[in-house]
Scaffold this active site. Structure first.
Site, PDB file in Angstrom:
ATOM      1  N   ARG A  12     -18.468  71.148  16.255  1.00 24.22           N
ATOM      2  CA  ARG A  12     -17.031  71.220  16.445  1.00 24.22           C
ATOM      3  C   ARG A  12     -16.518  72.651  16.297  1.00 24.22           C
ATOM      4  NH1 ARG A  12     -14.449  69.657  12.751  1.00 24.22           N
ATOM      5  NH2 ARG A  12     -16.079  69.330  11.184  1.00 24.22           N
ATOM      6  N   LYS A  43     -14.101  62.748  17.366  1.00 31.28           N
ATOM      7  CA  LYS A  43     -13.310  63.107  16.189  1.00 31.28           C
ATOM      8  C   LYS A  43     -11.822  63.264  16.511  1.00 31.28           C
ATOM      9  CE  LYS A  43     -16.491  62.857  13.123  1.00 31.28           C
ATOM     10  NZ  LYS A  43     -16.488  61.666  12.234  1.00 31.28           N
ATOM     11  N   HIS A  81     -13.588  57.924   6.248  1.00 29.29           N
ATOM     12  CA  HIS A  81     -14.792  58.541   6.795  1.00 29.29           C
ATOM     13  C   HIS A  81     -15.968  58.080   5.934  1.00 29.29           C
ATOM     14  CE1 HIS A  81     -17.013  62.440   8.153  1.00 29.29           C
ATOM     15  NE2 HIS A  81     -17.196  61.459   9.005  1.00 29.29           N
ATOM     16  N   SER A  91     -22.495  65.442   4.433  1.00 29.86           N
ATOM     17  CA  SER A  91     -23.836  65.595   4.992  1.00 29.86           C
ATOM     18  C   SER A  91     -24.844  65.948   3.906  1.00 29.86           C
ATOM     19  CB  SER A  91     -23.820  66.690   6.064  1.00 29.86           C
ATOM     20  OG  SER A  91     -25.094  66.885   6.606  1.00 29.86           O
ATOM     21  N   LYS A 110     -25.876  59.215   2.651  1.00 28.68           N
ATOM     22  CA  LYS A 110     -25.001  58.143   3.109  1.00 28.68           C
ATOM     23  C   LYS A 110     -25.684  57.237   4.136  1.00 28.68           C
ATOM     24  CE  LYS A 110     -21.735  59.125   6.014  1.00 28.68           C
ATOM     25  NZ  LYS A 110     -20.489  59.594   6.658  1.00 28.68           N
ATOM     26  N   THR A 111     -26.356  57.854   5.102  1.00 27.27           N
ATOM     27  CA  THR A 111     -26.998  57.065   6.165  1.00 27.27           C
ATOM     28  C   THR A 111     -28.163  56.250   5.622  1.00 27.27           C
ATOM     29  OG1 THR A 111     -26.360  58.672   7.850  1.00 27.27           O
ATOM     30  CG2 THR A 111     -28.151  57.180   8.395  1.00 27.27           C
ATOM     31  N   ASP A 159     -19.845  55.344  10.207  1.00 27.78           N
ATOM     32  CA  ASP A 159     -19.114  56.604  10.073  1.00 27.78           C
ATOM     33  C   ASP A 159     -17.606  56.481   9.869  1.00 27.78           C
ATOM     34  OD1 ASP A 159     -19.268  59.442  10.002  1.00 27.78           O
ATOM     35  OD2 ASP A 159     -18.472  59.532  12.028  1.00 27.78           O
ATOM     36  N   ARG A 198     -28.132  65.529  17.962  1.00 24.56           N
ATOM     37  CA  ARG A 198     -27.423  64.248  17.840  1.00 24.56           C
ATOM     38  C   ARG A 198     -27.923  63.224  18.843  1.00 24.56           C
ATOM     39  NH1 ARG A 198     -23.500  63.370  13.647  1.00 24.56           N
ATOM     40  NH2 ARG A 198     -22.936  65.425  12.889  1.00 24.56           N
TER      41      ARG A 198
END
Length: 534
Positions: A54, A201, A220, A239, A243-244, A258, A323
């Site tokens: 981004r 986003k 989020h 990150s 979390k994943t 997400d 990604r």
């Protein structure tokens, strides 16, 4: 109807409009237009040029009378005038004359009662495929969807044109790249960047603006439902915090990975797909994501052998931020559409590289709101370019600061209201270091972290004995099934407890310093929950 949709966005004189094409046809178009190549798995491989992430400094919200008093202006939400917006809009429309565009009618929101209609108009076929796979598609709802009204009767239109670049001296931008949101006109303009994450986003930012007006909390986070009890758990974390991996539990069904909304009676996924990081992806560590790399998936900026079409997921030649974008039904045990009940537990994940925070602790409602506003983790060398050998504290309000159009304390107040209404327990889980800071101590064993998370979710800590940690006032359990008791109190894991005290005081200072920008709008109980110097 589709031509009217495009023309209503001010775009006329097009050569052709491709509306709501299927993934297979969009892949064909992308290949014909030389936008990408097919990998040996069948996934479409694309490159996003110089922007592989981004561009937060190029994100703007139009300053206009109906919304300007609500926006959290500053480093996250940059102002741009309506005149500058019109200049960019005209520039895009002129650029697209005589060209072909792609159009997708999708939704933001798996709960039909709160779905936001979104019209996505793109210059590239693969961006249209990305939108089709990432957002909620009409066919994901049940048969009664058309009869159920949404609170959002008017949608947004997003126009993504990478080839159209801003002229800073004329358009008032800082570079050729722009992501501009006009909340009153319900129009989003993206140009000068090929990175598809800007599409995703931008809609998340819109939902972060709209949901609080309904009294609902946009989040989020990832969310899943435990099989046996059917209880919903939310996982917040920046990150590198786990979390994943911690939410991808084979004993749970995935609501989403997400972005979610928390209403009066449910938690629901904003999306219909996943946008997973795939650097170092392997079939052993992340088998579900590995199996999702197939036809219909978009792979961004991965390193591929152009002869064999094999992907080297360990390569970061183009970026660390590789990604994979795929529809959520590519993941086994995914709930479609993604909805669950009220959460029973919430986990705030942090990778504390200073070795100060306990591996698990129970938070009060006020502490939960404070840590939610803080959004803390720590980065270490190797996770980002330019980092030295010492850990660096990172704070991202609400675990998603770049996407907050409203002040963070607004979301924290909504969180506190939800916690009180539904008796939800919040846990702070440190997946980082113990026994010393990074370079001295060791990272908490993932087996113990999973055991602590399981114990919290399954209610095994409800009757546990807790002691209070002196700096952050955290409640630490004295015993957790399957976890050595000696690792639960971080001070006891350090060879030199006085060195721990010094490190803890430094971290407290960082938290307090970060909080100062929110103090003026924070409630007294949150201010009272700030850490102390022992």
């Amino acid at each position: 109807m589709n031509q009217n949709t495009v023309e209503s966005a001010g775009i006329i004189g097009l050569a052709h409009i491709h509306s709501n094409l299927s993934p297979a046809v969009l892949v064909e178009h992308a290949l014909e237009r030389k936008e990408g190549l097919l990998a040996d798995s069948g996934a479409l491989v694309v490159q996003t040029g110089k922007f592989t992430g981004r561009s937060p400094k190029d994100k703007y919200i139009v300053e206009e009378p109906t919304t300007q008093e609500q926006i959290w202006w500053g480093n996250v939400n940059h102002r741009i005038s309506e005149a500058r917006f019109e200049s960019l809009h005209k520039r895009i429309c002129a650029y697209l004359e005589g060209k072909t565009v792609y159009h997708q009618s999708v939704y933001g929101g798996a709960d039909v009662r709160y779905r936001l209609p979104v019209e996505v108009i793109t210059e590239y076929a693969w961006h249209s495929l990305f939108a089709h796979q990432l957002f909620v598609r009409p066919d994901m709802y049940g048969s009664d969807a058309e009869d159920t009204p949404s609170v959002f009767t008017e949608g947004f239109t997003l126009i993504d044109v990478p080839g159209c670049k801003a002229v800073p001296q004329e358009d008032g931008t800082t570079s050729e790249t722009f992501v501009v949101i006009h909340l009153a006109k319900r129009l989003i303009l993206i140009g000068g960047t090929e990175y598809a994450g800007e599409i995703k986003k931008s809609i998340f930012t819109i939902l972060n603006y709209l949901l609080p007006q309904q009294g609902f909390l946009p989040m989020h986070c990832s969310a899943n439902i435990e099989h046996e009890k059917g209880e919903t758990t939310l996982f917040f974390g920046l990150s590198g915090t786990g979390k994943t991996s911690l939410s991808a539990d084979p004993l749970c069904d995935l609501i989403g990975d997400d972005e979610h909304g928390w209403t009066d009676d449910s938690v629901y996924n904003f999306e219909g797909g996943c946008y997973a990081k795939c650097i170092h992806l392997s079939p052993v560590k992340e088998p579900e994501i590995w199996e999702a790399i197939r036809f219909g998936t978009v792979l961004e900026n991965v390193d591929m052998d152009t002869e064999t079409r094999a992907i080297d997921f360990d390569s970061s030649n183009l970026t660390e931020n590789t990604r994979a974008a795929y529809p959520i039904h590519y993941i086994p045990h995914a709930i479609i559409p993604g909805q669950g009940g009220q959460p029973t537990n919430i986990l705030f994940l942090t990778a504390d590289a200073f070795g100060v925070l306990p591996p698990i602790s129970r938070l009060t409602t006020a502490q939960a709101r404070f840590h939610f506003i803080s959004g803390y983790t720590a980065k270490i060398a190797g996770t980002e370019r330019g980092l030295g050998n010492e850990p660096q504290a990172t704070f991202s309000a609400c675990f998603g600061m770049p996407f907050l159009p409203l002040p963070p304390t607004r979301y924290a107040e909504l969180l506190g209201k939800k916690l009180a209404e539904h008796d939800v327990q919040v846990w702070l889980v440190n997946t980082g270091w113990s026994g010393g800071a990074y370079g001295v101590g060791a990272r908490v064993d993932i087996r113990y972290t999973r055991a602590m998370v399981d114990a919290a979710i399954q209610g095994k800590l409800n009757s546990a004995t807790f002691t209070e940690e002196p700096y952050f006032g955290l409640a630490i359990p004295t015993e957790v099934p399957g976890v050595p008791s000696e690792i639960l109190d971080p001070r006891q894991t350090w060879a030199d407890p006085t060195a721990y005290d010094a490190q803890a005081k430094e971290l407290v200072h960082l938290f307090i310093e970060n909080f100062e920008k929110y103090r003026a709008t924070a409630s007294p109980d949150v201010i009272a929950a700030l850490p102390k110097l022992g």
